[in-house]
Scaffold this active site. Sequence first.
Site, short mmCIF file in Angstrom:
data_model
loop_
_atom_site.label_atom_id
_atom_site.label_comp_id
_atom_site.label_asym_id
_atom_site.label_seq_id
_atom_site.Cartn_x
_atom_site.Cartn_y
_atom_site.Cartn_z
N ASP A 86 0.83 -1.22 0.00
CA ASP A 86 0.00 0.00 0.00
C ASP A 86 0.86 1.26 0.00
O ASP A 86 0.46 2.29 0.56
CB ASP A 86 -0.98 0.00 1.19
CG ASP A 86 -0.28 0.06 2.53
OD1 ASP A 86 0.94 -0.19 2.58
OD2 ASP A 86 -0.95 0.37 3.54
N GLU A 153 -2.92 0.05 -3.56
CA GLU A 153 -4.07 -0.35 -2.73
C GLU A 153 -5.21 0.63 -2.97
O GLU A 153 -5.02 1.85 -2.88
CB GLU A 153 -3.71 -0.34 -1.24
CG GLU A 153 -4.88 -0.84 -0.40
CD GLU A 153 -4.73 -0.53 1.08
OE1 GLU A 153 -4.62 -1.48 1.86
OE2 GLU A 153 -4.73 0.66 1.45
P1 0O2 Z 1 -2.33 4.42 6.77
O1 0O2 Z 1 -1.67 5.48 7.58
O2 0O2 Z 1 -3.77 4.69 6.51
O3 0O2 Z 1 -1.58 4.07 5.52
P2 0O2 Z 1 -1.96 -6.98 6.13
O4 0O2 Z 1 -0.96 -6.61 5.05
O5 0O2 Z 1 -3.25 -7.46 5.59
O6 0O2 Z 1 -1.40 -7.90 7.17
P3 0O2 Z 1 -2.44 -4.22 6.50
O7 0O2 Z 1 -1.48 -3.80 5.45
O8 0O2 Z 1 -2.49 -3.38 7.75
O9 0O2 Z 1 -2.23 -5.69 6.98
O10 0O2 Z 1 -3.82 -4.33 5.76
P4 0O2 Z 1 -5.25 -3.78 6.09
O11 0O2 Z 1 -5.77 -4.32 7.36
O12 0O2 Z 1 -6.04 -4.09 4.87
O13 0O2 Z 1 -5.07 -2.21 6.31
C1 0O2 Z 1 -4.54 -1.38 5.35
C2 0O2 Z 1 -5.05 0.04 5.54
O14 0O2 Z 1 -6.47 0.03 5.78
C3 0O2 Z 1 -4.48 0.78 6.74
O15 0O2 Z 1 -3.24 1.33 6.39
C4 0O2 Z 1 -5.56 1.84 6.99
O16 0O2 Z 1 -5.49 2.89 6.03
C5 0O2 Z 1 -6.84 1.05 6.71
N1 0O2 Z 1 -7.32 0.40 7.94
C6 0O2 Z 1 -7.26 -0.91 8.23
N2 0O2 Z 1 -7.81 -1.17 9.43
C7 0O2 Z 1 -8.23 0.02 9.92
C8 0O2 Z 1 -8.91 0.41 11.12
O17 0O2 Z 1 -9.22 -0.39 12.00
N3 0O2 Z 1 -9.19 1.74 11.26
C9 0O2 Z 1 -8.86 2.67 10.32
N4 0O2 Z 1 -9.19 3.94 10.54
N5 0O2 Z 1 -8.21 2.33 9.17
C10 0O2 Z 1 -7.91 1.03 8.97
P5 0O2 Z 1 -2.13 1.64 7.48
O18 0O2 Z 1 -0.80 1.36 6.86
O19 0O2 Z 1 -2.42 0.91 8.75
O20 0O2 Z 1 -2.27 3.15 7.76
#
Ligand code: 0O2
Length: 248
Positions: A86, A153
Amino acid sequence: MDDGKQINQLKVVRKELTRFMLTYKFALDEMNTKLNILQEEFEHIHDYNPIEHLKSRIKSPESILRKCQRKNIPITQNYIGNHIKDIAGIRIVCSFISDIYKISEMIQGQKDIKVIETKDYIKHPKPNGYKSLHLILSIPVFFSDRQEEVFIEIQIRTVAMDFWASLEHKIYYKYDGEVPAHLIEELTTSANIANQLDEKMEVLHAEINEAKEDKSSESQMDFLPLDNKRYPLPKQLLESLMEKSNKE
Ligand code: 0O2
């Protein structure tokens, strides 16, 4: 190492980093063009645009490093490029849940896009209430001397889901992940309210669509969309076009 060598080494590292980040910028440029085309087509041809707004971003180097530490990923360009999918991200915000799946299908249907992974947090919300449809895609970027497949992503969500996620994200960072229990409870309640609103709006949307279908499509037929303006079609031309399409 002498100063000259050190400076040269720094220049090489800087060039490599710039090349690495630019790759994601180019991938975002391509994807944004695809989405702008969809948006314009919707506005002019279908008279309805399911995309409320969209935002793209490239993950900051600090945030990439934090994620590497969290996931125990070695900090080398190859590992980062292959495991952090992402770095380039686009968030698409829609009015209705059904629009989310429509847009997702349209994106997935494009020939040069490969779907690497789909995470449906709408059908399977996270325990905290987080909802969104995530697509990990790979698209080709063409350079002067090579072609690279780049991960992007795409997060697709409704206005209500986006409102909730933005606030939850702020709270999570404010408390450095240690969110007080009463706030977690309040957030879960708000996620349920946001979900109820989405469901209610979906029902109203379907009802309005049915009513629209009953009306004649005349008003959509008599304008020609060019240069973002709507030019009235001359009556004669409109009639001959209709006659032609009736024959076909
Ligand atoms: P930012 O700062 O937004 O970029 P995985 O690779 O599947 O093991 P990953 O990459 O964390 O884990 O995948 P996931 O769960 O699909 O989450 C990717 C992004 O989705 C996150 O990026 C957030 O932008 C959003 N997201 C996921 N879960 C949550 C949540 O519980 N609350 C909020 N507000 N956003 C969420 P980043 O890198 O964590 O952060």
